[in-house]
Write a protein that holds these residues in place. Sequence first.
Motif, short mmCIF file in Angstrom:
data_model
loop_
_atom_site.label_atom_id
_atom_site.label_comp_id
_atom_site.label_asym_id
_atom_site.label_seq_id
_atom_site.Cartn_x
_atom_site.Cartn_y
_atom_site.Cartn_z
N ARG A 160 -6.81 -4.68 -2.51
CA ARG A 160 -5.65 -3.78 -2.57
C ARG A 160 -5.81 -2.73 -3.65
O ARG A 160 -5.55 -1.55 -3.44
CB ARG A 160 -4.39 -4.60 -2.82
N PHE A 195 0.86 -1.18 0.00
CA PHE A 195 0.00 0.00 0.00
C PHE A 195 0.90 1.24 0.00
O PHE A 195 1.15 1.84 1.04
CB PHE A 195 -0.93 0.00 1.22
N ARG A 255 -0.30 5.20 -5.10
CA ARG A 255 -1.73 5.53 -5.06
C ARG A 255 -1.99 6.88 -5.72
O ARG A 255 -2.93 7.03 -6.52
CB ARG A 255 -2.23 5.54 -3.62
N MET A 272 -5.83 1.31 -3.43
CA MET A 272 -4.79 2.07 -4.13
C MET A 272 -5.38 3.12 -5.07
O MET A 272 -4.64 3.78 -5.80
CB MET A 272 -3.90 1.11 -4.93
#
Length: 400
Positions: free
Chosen positions: A145, A110, A115, A149
Amino acid sequence: MIWPTLNIRIVRIYRAVCNLFLGLIGRLLYRHSPSPNARRILVVRFGYIGDLLVTIPALHYLRTTGQPAARIALLTHPTSRSGEAMKSPAAELLRDWGFIDAIIYSPTRFDRSARDAIINFGADRVVFIPYTSTPFKSMLFQSIRLRLMGVTARPEGLHTHWIPARLQILHSKAGLISNQAEIALDAVGAPSTDAKRRRYPSIPVLHAARQAALAALAGAGERPLVVLGCAAKYWHRQWPLECYLQVMDSVAAQYDAAWIILGSADDAELAAELERTTRAFTVNLCGKLSLAEAAEVARMGSLYLGNETGLAHLCAALGVPTVALFSGIHAPGVWEPWSDLNVTLRAEVPCQGCASDRFCPTGDKRCLTSITPDLVIDTVKRMLSQQCHPFRMVEMGTDD
């Protein structure tokens, strides 16, 4: 016959239920369906050189269908460090070749910078390219995930192809296992005829890398080039060095070929040992070239001989006939270089399909040591006589 058939049916039902659940999760997590006229496509694929190169047919399909001006970004993880920058040489090569337009690196699960890059890219179509061995729980994790993101379009390709290791050989014999390149084509929605064609698209020459490659090969003269990949990431994926020596010396007795040893700086010592002991003409380029330069060297080869590494997939992508020596870690048909020009040599052993990527369960890598030098010599000589560039072939003892 009853139990094998029953096992296959059970696995099919299990996968169907898992994929149905993954589809429902995708509809709950993501607000938008994939756009049929996408202008920004995010492709998700993690892995090393060979893992990324086998996606070339799928990336080419994305590039040549749909919106002609669509931008394609690859979300992957860095695999090396250059100075302060993290990078993936294979991803950068895909960008240089024009199959993708941008790279988004996610060093951690992460990552905030990744992101932000995903949100700024604003993909209206997302394609996740899985592996044959990716289990259901990993696919579920990736679904969650990607949403965290910043991905909003529901990803395509988020379905499992998983088969238990003990059943992979059975499925392979039944013709139910797909090559990784075919898995990638299926993920992007390519028709099945593209997978059956087993051809990589034309790959452009990188002229700066070509000049560096020609300079590196200056000492080879007009000899035909045989690209050699004698190293491997793990010991139990590497055919014994003394066996390569027998092959090189036998071929040198008939053909005046130049053996071009490619690999990383970590492989230089192994290549130097081979260079010292063989009678064949060798050029050791391990650690001396970038991946783009190594690709241009490989492109000029008449043949590739070596282990199951990213170099084998690189040569296959460039249309170089390959002789790949495969361990029994994976079932036949999963990771072979994807081209009709290639020959994969395997040995059937009781522990075949062990799925042990990092160590040999028996400790003697019998699946590789059972491949005899005589078999490899016969295969290499046959392919050299058929595939070697005629204008570069100099057969010793003849006037050709």
